[in-house]
Design a protein around this motif. Structure first.
Motif, PDB file in Angstrom:
ATOM      1  N   GLU A 190     -27.953 -24.376  19.441  1.00 62.79           N
ATOM      2  CA  GLU A 190     -27.158 -23.143  19.492  1.00 62.79           C
ATOM      3  C   GLU A 190     -28.062 -21.930  19.689  1.00 62.79           C
ATOM      4  OE1 GLU A 190     -23.941 -20.717  16.738  1.00 62.79           O
ATOM      5  OE2 GLU A 190     -24.638 -22.717  16.151  1.00 62.79           O
ATOM      6  N   SER A 248     -19.962 -17.345  26.240  1.00 60.79           N
ATOM      7  CA  SER A 248     -18.853 -17.097  25.321  1.00 60.79           C
ATOM      8  C   SER A 248     -18.111 -15.823  25.726  1.00 60.79           C
ATOM      9  CB  SER A 248     -19.383 -16.945  23.895  1.00 60.79           C
ATOM     10  OG  SER A 248     -20.202 -15.794  23.781  1.00 60.79           O
ATOM     11  N   GLU A 249     -16.892 -15.649  25.180  1.00 53.20           N
ATOM     12  CA  GLU A 249     -16.131 -14.438  25.467  1.00 53.20           C
ATOM     13  C   GLU A 249     -16.856 -13.207  24.918  1.00 53.20           C
ATOM     14  OE1 GLU A 249     -13.482 -14.081  27.346  1.00 53.20           O
ATOM     15  OE2 GLU A 249     -13.635 -16.236  27.792  1.00 53.20           O
ATOM     16  N   THR A 307     -20.081 -12.797  24.822  1.00 53.84           N
ATOM     17  CA  THR A 307     -21.135 -12.464  25.777  1.00 53.84           C
ATOM     18  C   THR A 307     -20.566 -11.700  26.973  1.00 53.84           C
ATOM     19  OG1 THR A 307     -22.467 -14.371  25.141  1.00 53.84           O
ATOM     20  CG2 THR A 307     -22.887 -13.418  27.312  1.00 53.84           C
TER      21      THR A 307
END
Length: 436
Positions: free
Chosen positions: A3, A52-53, A55
């Motif tokens: 991650e 990701s949203e 980002t």
């Protein structure tokens, strides 16, 4: 861990897009809805990561910030204005031409009174206080009366008589509601308390009231018009033979200026500077504003309605919409700059010099002229001019308007202590200016 590695990859990708100019109004230069576009999707797909949203949202926020910065740069506002840290030698004062002298004579109008107005004045003596009203207009010097001592190209054409409901000496509250070029001239009769019957001149108290009204307009900030600091009033008398006798009086500040051409400094490109350069319709009429400098000594233009002029250091004024420096509007703009209060700090070069950026009305797409302005004699003084008495036979009125000109070669003067140098410094003059 995995991650953490993905997060670092996202950061590198975002930074890489920034470095390559990826932060545009939108990713493909198209709709403007989002900065995220196909190019960014492809960069993430190549490394096998799914953004990701959060980002994407951060990417869009960064793009919005950069777009705003680019817009502010175009407007000369990329950051808060950084005025030069050294106030010595803010500009090169070497003359590049002959100086031009501008005095209050530029603002002294000639008066044009219509036949209908003259007829109305003969029956107005019993109707209380009245004023003649009309509009200011520009006239050709060659159209003036031969032998006229009036040098201004401004003519006040008055064609109606109305009740004098304004306190025309106070000025500012009433002026806000006036049209830009509307003129109102109070009319005094022989039994008026504003008239000294023994001396046959306006009373001393009324002259003081007039000076106080002009001073109030000098100190307060409001949109400029050419007649802003000119106070004209009229005395009307009907003789026993029925003739109308008219005498006009005017009060004007005595400040005079010398404008010397300089080498033009660079102007920060903004929408205002571009509109002035192309002489767009808004600026073919007399307009003005203020000047500041950035750290590289480029000129920033500020409109007179822009609140920025109250918060940044100022070095002068810009003027457009006129064809000559010997214009009433030019004199009024310089006069206001010297006296007005509530503005940003006024910074001067060589003691008391400031700048004027002049855009000639007819010189389309031509660079402006930069001039250094110095204030000369007359500060704190007011000149009181009068006209010769004009006799009108109302039973045989001429078809053309009656013209009245002021005698600019003879004047009485009064001194206003509130316009002293100390008072002007308190109005925003730089205390360090004398050390420059």
């Amino acid at each position: 861990d995995k991650e953490d590695m993905m997060m670092r990859s996202e950061i590198r990708l975002v930074r890489g897009s920034e470095g390559e100019g990826g932060l545009m109004a939108n990713g493909s230069g198209g709709s403007g809805k989002s900065a995220w576009g196909r190019r960014e999707e492809e960069r993430w797909r190549v490394v096998g990561l799914e953004p990701s949203e959060g980002t994407k949202a951060a990417y869009d926020a960064a793009a919005d910030w950069k777009r705003e910065e680019e817009s502010r740069k175009r407007e000369g506002m990329s950051t808060a204005l950084r005025f030069p840290s050294s106030r010595v030698g803010l500009w090169d004062s070497e003359p590049r031409g002959l100086p031009v002298h501008v005095t209050q004579v530029a603002a002294i109008p000639s008066l044009s009174l219509s036949p209908a107005l003259l007829t109305s004045l003969t029956v107005s003596h019993a109707s209380g206080r009245v004023a003649v009203k009309g509009m200011a207009r520009e006239v050709d010097h060659q159209l003036e009366v031969p032998g006229s001592l009036t040098r201004s190209s401004v003519q006040w054409h008055c064609d109606k008589v109305e009740p004098d409901t304004e306190r025309s000496c106070d000025g500012e509250e009433e002026e806000e509601g006036r049209k830009k070029e509307e003129i109102s001239i109070p009319v005094m009769f022989s039994d008026d308390d504003r008239w000294d019957q023994q001396e046959n001149v306006p009373s001393a108290s009324y002259k003081e009231e007039v000076v106080g009204g002009i001073r109030k307009r000098l100190y307060s900030f409001s949109p400029l018009r050419a007649s802003k600091f000119a106070n004209v009033f009229m005395h009307s008398r009907v003789s026993h033979d029925g003739n109308l006798h008219l005498t006009c009086f005017g009060c004007f500040p005595c400040d005079s200026f010398t404008l010397t051409p300089l080498k033009l400094l660079k102007v920060i490109p903004t929408s205002l500077s571009q509109s002035l350069y192309h002489r767009e319709s808004e600026f073919t009429q007399p307009s003005t504003g203020f000047l500041s400098l950035d750290q590289t000594r480029r000129i920033l233009l500020i409109h007179e309605n822009d609140l920025k002029c109250r918060h940044v250091p100022l070095v002068g004024v810009w003027i457009s919409g006129v064809t000559t420096l010997s214009d009433a509007y030019v004199w009024s703009a310089l006069l206001r700059y010297v006296h007005v209060r509530g503005m940003g700090e006024k910074v001067f070069n060589q003691g008391d010099a400031f700048l004027c950026l002049f855009y000639h009305r007819s010189a389309l797409c031509q660079p402006p002229a930069l001039l250094q302005v110095k204030v000369h004699s007359g500060q704190g003084m007011f000149a009181h001019f009068s006209s010769k008495s004009v006799v009108v036979n109302v039973e045989h009125l001429p078809p053309s308007p009656a013209l009245i000109d002021f005698d600019t070669l003879h004047a009485d003067y009064s001194y206003d202590p509130d316009s002293s140098k100390e008072a002007r410094r308190g109005a925003g003059w730089s205390k360090g200016a004398a050390q420059v």
